[in-house]
Design a protein around this motif. Structure first.
Motif, PDB file in Angstrom:
ATOM      1  N   GLY A  30     -14.997 -13.773   1.394  1.00 36.68           N
ATOM      2  CA  GLY A  30     -15.547 -14.279   2.645  1.00 36.68           C
ATOM      3  C   GLY A  30     -14.630 -14.128   3.844  1.00 36.68           C
ATOM      4  O   GLY A  30     -14.744 -14.868   4.818  1.00 36.68           O
ATOM      5  N   SER A  31     -13.725 -13.165   3.794  1.00 32.24           N
ATOM      6  CA  SER A  31     -12.844 -12.876   4.924  1.00 32.24           C
ATOM      7  C   SER A  31     -13.515 -11.792   5.775  1.00 32.24           C
ATOM      8  O   SER A  31     -14.035 -10.820   5.238  1.00 32.24           O
ATOM      9  CB  SER A  31     -11.491 -12.383   4.403  1.00 32.24           C
ATOM     10  OG  SER A  31     -10.592 -12.156   5.463  1.00 32.24           O
ATOM     11  N   PRO A  32     -13.534 -11.946   7.095  1.00 26.06           N
ATOM     12  CA  PRO A  32     -14.240 -10.963   7.927  1.00 26.06           C
ATOM     13  C   PRO A  32     -13.597  -9.570   7.889  1.00 26.06           C
ATOM     14  O   PRO A  32     -12.375  -9.453   7.985  1.00 26.06           O
ATOM     15  CB  PRO A  32     -14.178 -11.549   9.329  1.00 26.06           C
ATOM     16  CG  PRO A  32     -13.300 -12.731   9.282  1.00 26.06           C
ATOM     17  CD  PRO A  32     -12.959 -13.033   7.866  1.00 26.06           C
ATOM     18  N   LEU A  33     -14.446  -8.565   7.769  1.00 27.71           N
ATOM     19  CA  LEU A  33     -13.962  -7.178   7.731  1.00 27.71           C
ATOM     20  C   LEU A  33     -13.174  -6.831   8.992  1.00 27.71           C
ATOM     21  O   LEU A  33     -12.157  -6.143   8.921  1.00 27.71           O
ATOM     22  CB  LEU A  33     -15.141  -6.214   7.556  1.00 27.71           C
ATOM     23  CG  LEU A  33     -14.799  -4.741   7.383  1.00 27.71           C
ATOM     24  CD1 LEU A  33     -13.977  -4.514   6.115  1.00 27.71           C
ATOM     25  CD2 LEU A  33     -16.072  -3.901   7.338  1.00 27.71           C
ATOM     26  N   ASP A  34     -13.608  -7.330  10.147  1.00 28.33           N
ATOM     27  CA  ASP A  34     -12.921  -6.989  11.395  1.00 28.33           C
ATOM     28  C   ASP A  34     -11.589  -7.724  11.563  1.00 28.33           C
ATOM     29  O   ASP A  34     -10.875  -7.519  12.544  1.00 28.33           O
ATOM     30  CB  ASP A  34     -13.822  -7.198  12.604  1.00 28.33           C
ATOM     31  CG  ASP A  34     -14.283  -8.629  12.787  1.00 28.33           C
ATOM     32  OD1 ASP A  34     -13.912  -9.510  11.976  1.00 28.33           O
ATOM     33  OD2 ASP A  34     -15.027  -8.883  13.745  1.00 28.33           O
ATOM     34  N   ALA A  35     -11.218  -8.549  10.588  1.00 30.85           N
ATOM     35  CA  ALA A  35      -9.909  -9.207  10.596  1.00 30.85           C
ATOM     36  C   ALA A  35      -8.986  -8.613   9.527  1.00 30.85           C
ATOM     37  O   ALA A  35      -7.931  -9.165   9.245  1.00 30.85           O
ATOM     38  CB  ALA A  35     -10.064 -10.707  10.382  1.00 30.85           C
ATOM     39  N   SER A  36      -9.382  -7.484   8.947  1.00 31.94           N
ATOM     40  CA  SER A  36      -8.545  -6.783   7.976  1.00 31.94           C
ATOM     41  C   SER A  36      -7.982  -5.525   8.624  1.00 31.94           C
ATOM     42  O   SER A  36      -8.671  -4.863   9.402  1.00 31.94           O
ATOM     43  CB  SER A  36      -9.352  -6.374   6.739  1.00 31.94           C
ATOM     44  OG  SER A  36      -9.644  -7.491   5.939  1.00 31.94           O
ATOM     45  N   ALA A  37      -6.744  -5.213   8.296  1.00 32.21           N
ATOM     46  CA  ALA A  37      -6.119  -3.983   8.774  1.00 32.21           C
ATOM     47  C   ALA A  37      -5.646  -3.190   7.566  1.00 32.21           C
ATOM     48  O   ALA A  37      -5.133  -3.757   6.600  1.00 32.21           O
ATOM     49  CB  ALA A  37      -4.956  -4.288   9.706  1.00 32.21           C
ATOM     50  N   ASN A  38      -5.852  -1.888   7.633  1.00 28.72           N
ATOM     51  CA  ASN A  38      -5.431  -0.993   6.559  1.00 28.72           C
ATOM     52  C   ASN A  38      -4.211  -0.199   7.002  1.00 28.72           C
ATOM     53  O   ASN A  38      -4.122   0.244   8.151  1.00 28.72           O
ATOM     54  CB  ASN A  38      -6.565  -0.036   6.186  1.00 28.72           C
ATOM     55  CG  ASN A  38      -7.717  -0.751   5.523  1.00 28.72           C
ATOM     56  OD1 ASN A  38      -7.530  -1.737   4.824  1.00 28.72           O
ATOM     57  ND2 ASN A  38      -8.918  -0.268   5.745  1.00 28.72           N
ATOM     58  N   CYS A  39      -3.294  -0.010   6.070  1.00 26.01           N
ATOM     59  CA  CYS A  39      -2.083   0.773   6.312  1.00 26.01           C
ATOM     60  C   CYS A  39      -2.187   2.055   5.500  1.00 26.01           C
ATOM     61  O   CYS A  39      -2.338   2.003   4.274  1.00 26.01           O
ATOM     62  CB  CYS A  39      -0.852  -0.032   5.886  1.00 26.01           C
ATOM     63  SG  CYS A  39       0.715   0.799   6.230  1.00 26.01           S
ATOM     64  N   VAL A  40      -2.130   3.187   6.184  1.00 27.86           N
ATOM     65  CA  VAL A  40      -2.186   4.473   5.495  1.00 27.86           C
ATOM     66  C   VAL A  40      -0.903   5.247   5.777  1.00 27.86           C
ATOM     67  O   VAL A  40      -0.337   5.158   6.867  1.00 27.86           O
ATOM     68  CB  VAL A  40      -3.429   5.302   5.898  1.00 27.86           C
ATOM     69  CG1 VAL A  40      -4.705   4.608   5.434  1.00 27.86           C
ATOM     70  CG2 VAL A  40      -3.479   5.569   7.380  1.00 27.86           C
ATOM     71  N   VAL A  41      -0.456   5.993   4.784  1.00 30.61           N
ATOM     72  CA  VAL A  41       0.731   6.825   4.916  1.00 30.61           C
ATOM     73  C   VAL A  41       0.272   8.247   5.218  1.00 30.61           C
ATOM     74  O   VAL A  41      -0.555   8.812   4.506  1.00 30.61           O
ATOM     75  CB  VAL A  41       1.582   6.784   3.630  1.00 30.61           C
ATOM     76  CG1 VAL A  41       2.792   7.715   3.753  1.00 30.61           C
ATOM     77  CG2 VAL A  41       2.036   5.351   3.338  1.00 30.61           C
ATOM     78  N   VAL A  42       0.817   8.804   6.291  1.00 28.93           N
ATOM     79  CA  VAL A  42       0.457  10.141   6.747  1.00 28.93           C
ATOM     80  C   VAL A  42       1.690  11.028   6.672  1.00 28.93           C
ATOM     81  O   VAL A  42       2.811  10.580   6.947  1.00 28.93           O
ATOM     82  CB  VAL A  42      -0.101  10.087   8.183  1.00 28.93           C
ATOM     83  CG1 VAL A  42      -0.420  11.471   8.703  1.00 28.93           C
ATOM     84  CG2 VAL A  42      -1.334   9.199   8.237  1.00 28.93           C
ATOM     85  N   ALA A  43       1.468  12.285   6.286  1.00 29.00           N
ATOM     86  CA  ALA A  43       2.561  13.244   6.160  1.00 29.00           C
ATOM     87  C   ALA A  43       2.228  14.525   6.911  1.00 29.00           C
ATOM     88  O   ALA A  43       1.059  14.876   7.073  1.00 29.00           O
ATOM     89  CB  ALA A  43       2.805  13.563   4.684  1.00 29.00           C
ATOM     90  N   GLY A  44       3.257  15.201   7.339  1.00 25.66           N
ATOM     91  CA  GLY A  44       3.123  16.505   7.969  1.00 25.66           C
ATOM     92  C   GLY A  44       4.458  17.230   7.873  1.00 25.66           C
ATOM     93  O   GLY A  44       5.477  16.621   7.567  1.00 25.66           O
ATOM     94  N   LYS A  45       4.440  18.554   8.112  1.00 28.91           N
ATOM     95  CA  LYS A  45       5.678  19.334   8.038  1.00 28.91           C
ATOM     96  C   LYS A  45       5.913  20.076   9.341  1.00 28.91           C
ATOM     97  O   LYS A  45       4.991  20.514  10.009  1.00 28.91           O
ATOM     98  CB  LYS A  45       5.604  20.362   6.900  1.00 28.91           C
ATOM     99  CG  LYS A  45       5.753  19.766   5.535  1.00 28.91           C
ATOM    100  CD  LYS A  45       5.832  20.845   4.478  1.00 28.91           C
ATOM    101  CE  LYS A  45       5.945  20.202   3.112  1.00 28.91           C
ATOM    102  NZ  LYS A  45       5.939  21.203   2.053  1.00 28.91           N
TER     103      LYS A  45
END
Length: 181
Positions: free
Chosen positions: A59-74
């Motif tokens: 029951g936690s609001p979706l708009d109050a969640s933050a996702n952390c993604v790892v991005v890579a490049g060369k």
């Protein structure tokens, strides 16, 4: 103790007092914060760590969640990494904003095994607290402005509750307009 309005059915406890709900690098980073008392943690079913299932079940609001993604490049044979923190209702602009910030020709999500190995965190629980010290942490402006958010705890069996301002003040954090689209 902070009163969390986004906790739904969860019981939130001070994160600094419950390192068992945090990955080791997250617990160490939390101890180094100026205001660790602003950070809460809660135990969850690890099978429900993915954002949509977590929000629906607890029951936690979706708009109050933050996702952390790892991005890579060369660039010139050098692999570069960054962490991107965006609201769960948006997606990180990997091939626009992030690619330019990393100064690489192409940016993409880091492979799961690489992200897990380099962060010391569980996939599905990676969080901006405790990341490698040389990585930029790109924080969407909407995340930085949020009064309270749910993020990963480094393990799938926990979630951190934290103000966006604390995330924006992390070492290597950069608040970026338009990161989340």
């Amino acid at each position: 103790m902070v009163s969390w309005t986004i906790a739904g059915s969860l019981t939130v406890v001070p994160a600094a007092e419950h390192p068992e709900l945090l990955a080791d690098p997250v617990a160490k980073a939390l101890a180094a914060l100026h205001d660790p008392e602003l950070v809460g943690v809660t135990a969850i079913d690890p099978d429900l760590a993915d954002t949509a299932a977590f929000c629906e079940t607890y029951g936690s609001p979706l708009d109050a969640s933050a996702n952390c993604v790892v991005v890579a490049g060369k660039r010139a044979g050098e692999e570069r990494f960054a962490a991107c923190l965006v609201l769960a209702t948006t997606r990180a602009d990997v091939n626009g904003v992030v690619r330019k910030r990393l100064d690489v020709r192409k940016a993409s999500f880091a492979p799961m095994d690489t992200a897990v190995e380099l962060t010391g965190m569980a996939y599905g629980g990676i969080t901006p607290l405790g990341l490698p010290a040389d990585w930029p942490i790109l924080v969407d402006a909407a995340v930085a402005a949020a009064p309270e958010l749910v993020i990963g705890s480094g393990i799938r069996a926990g979630k951190i509750l934290i103000p966006g301002s604390v995330l924006a003040s992390l070492p290597n954090a950069e608040v970026v307009e338009g990161l989340g689209r």
